[in-house]
Design a protein around this motif. Structure first.
Motif, PDB file in Angstrom:
ATOM      1  N   ASP A 141      13.898   6.622  -7.744  1.00 29.83           N
ATOM      2  CA  ASP A 141      14.514   6.370  -6.449  1.00 29.83           C
ATOM      3  C   ASP A 141      13.850   5.247  -5.660  1.00 29.83           C
ATOM      4  N   THR A 142      14.675   4.567  -4.873  1.00 29.12           N
ATOM      5  CA  THR A 142      14.203   3.665  -3.833  1.00 29.12           C
ATOM      6  C   THR A 142      14.508   4.327  -2.503  1.00 29.12           C
ATOM      7  N   VAL A 143      13.459   4.620  -1.749  1.00 33.50           N
ATOM      8  CA  VAL A 143      13.553   5.424  -0.535  1.00 33.50           C
ATOM      9  C   VAL A 143      13.348   4.524   0.682  1.00 33.50           C
ATOM     10  N   ALA A 165       8.289   7.268  -6.186  1.00 29.78           N
ATOM     11  CA  ALA A 165       9.398   6.445  -5.701  1.00 29.78           C
ATOM     12  C   ALA A 165       8.907   5.083  -5.204  1.00 29.78           C
ATOM     13  N   THR A 166       9.834   4.146  -5.165  1.00 26.69           N
ATOM     14  CA  THR A 166       9.625   2.890  -4.449  1.00 26.69           C
ATOM     15  C   THR A 166       9.973   3.149  -2.990  1.00 26.69           C
ATOM     16  N   VAL A 167       9.087   2.757  -2.075  1.00 29.61           N
ATOM     17  CA  VAL A 167       9.255   3.120  -0.671  1.00 29.61           C
ATOM     18  C   VAL A 167       9.349   1.881   0.210  1.00 29.61           C
ATOM     19  N   ILE A 168      10.418   1.821   0.994  1.00 30.66           N
ATOM     20  CA  ILE A 168      10.613   0.784   1.996  1.00 30.66           C
ATOM     21  C   ILE A 168      10.503   1.456   3.364  1.00 30.66           C
ATOM     22  N   GLY A 169       9.697   0.881   4.240  1.00 30.90           N
ATOM     23  CA  GLY A 169       9.531   1.454   5.566  1.00 30.90           C
ATOM     24  C   GLY A 169       9.954   0.495   6.654  1.00 30.90           C
ATOM     25  N   THR A 170      10.550   1.012   7.726  1.00 29.82           N
ATOM     26  CA  THR A 170      10.848   0.187   8.888  1.00 29.82           C
ATOM     27  C   THR A 170       9.942   0.601  10.043  1.00 29.82           C
TER      28      THR A 170
END
Length: 323
Positions: A141-143, A165-170
């Motif tokens: 998953d890309t989260v 998982a691959t994690v993208i944060g804002t």
């Protein structure tokens, strides 16, 4: 005892530090002398009269805390005086004492500090159900985690990385971007000057995110739809920017998306379920997998300042009151 009383809905000034009646446990209840009390954005919304839980006034706000059991009511066998315990989603936390049904308290293991238990138990259990039950995250998953430097967001980032998982944060500032990067985000987006949906699509070669965890609500909804990939999951668990717009089924159908509006009480319907979610959080803290970020602890009397700082986005991680 001393407590924070809410006599009217409104700004931080309505939080009054004053005397309240001492409490006595009834049958099936325990009395907790509190040490640390969690402060959540839900408390801000409740103070403003915007939360789904709108108590009759006057009321003591707050939904979680920890401390030591000093008295037990009749028929209580599972909890004894002297035990450290915590609780979540129980109104009346902003006080020196709390009476709680014995079935609803959670024993705090040795090695878990009062600061972590009191400030982060609700957030940790929320992260657990979001990552395991609302959507089961895996290494495929890309989260996308909004508010990645916030109380729940910091735990979601660490836990999702632990799951592979691959994690993208804002985040909303460069300082918060540093926090999210340190915790393991593969990409950090400052939505103050970047289009987060565009950045997610670019980073994923236009595949989009598998799942979005969103506690922002109104202002991120459109971008979330754009950022998700085919058959993606939009999981909303808060509305710091305002309530979500009406859900357009055609918009959801454009990518065969899944939408979930989550709330912790629906994932802790029994004492066994509550204990299981709490225990997994505690285990990962003890193993060093999760490091709760407790950035601000205020005296109980300064609850209003805690609300001001959370609402103005001056805090990162968890926020608490000390008794």
């Amino acid at each position: 005892m001393k407590a924070i009383q809410l006599h009217a809905y409104g700004g931080p000034e309505v939080l009054q530090y004053e005397d309240a009646a001492d409490l006595t446990p009834g049958p099936g209840e325990v009395l907790i002398e509190q040490s640390v009390i969690g402060v959540n954005f839900a408390d801000v919304m409740m103070r403003e009269g915007k939360y789904f839980l709108k108590p009759d006034l006057p009321a003591i706000p707050g939904l979680e805390g920890t401390g030591v059991v000093t008295a037990v009511g009749g028929s209580v066998e599972s909890i004894s005086a002297g035990q450290r315990v915590g609780y979540v989603m129980s109104l009346g936390a902003y006080a020196e004492q709390k009476v709680q049904p014995a079935d609803n308290v959670i024993p705090i293991p040795d090695g878990i500090s009062d600061e972590v238990a009191g400030s982060s138990l609700l957030r940790g259990m929320t992260a657990q159900y979001l990552l395991k039950s609302s959507y089961a995250v895996s290494e495929q998953d890309t989260v996308l985690v909004h508010s990645a430097a916030g109380g729940v967001g910091t735990l979601l980032v660490q836990w999702a990385k632990h799951l592979g998982a691959t994690v993208i944060g804002t985040v909303s500032s460069d300082a918060k971007a540093d926090v999210a990067t340190r915790l393991g985000c593969d990409l950090v987006i400052n939505y103050s000057d970047q289009d987060f949906a565009k950045e997610v699509r670019s980073f994923t070669n236009d595949k989009g995110a598998t799942v979005v965890y969103d506690a922002v609500g109104e202002s991120t909804y459109k971008g979330n739809i754009e950022a998700l990939g085919i058959r993606g999951y939009l999981v909303n668990y808060g509305a710091s920017s305002g309530p979500l717009p009406p859900i357009d089924a055609t918009q959801i159908n454009s990518k065969s998306l899944f939408f979930n509006k989550s709330s912790l009480p629906h994932y802790t319907l029994t004492p066994a379920e509550r204990a299981e979610r709490a225990q997994e959080f505690f285990n990962l803290v003890a193993q060093g997998v999760l490091t709760p970020e407790v950035s601000h602890i205020y005296p109980l009397a300064n609850a209003a300042q805690a609300h001001i700082d959370i609402a103005s986005r001056k805090t990162t991680g968890s926020v608490a009151l000390r008794v």
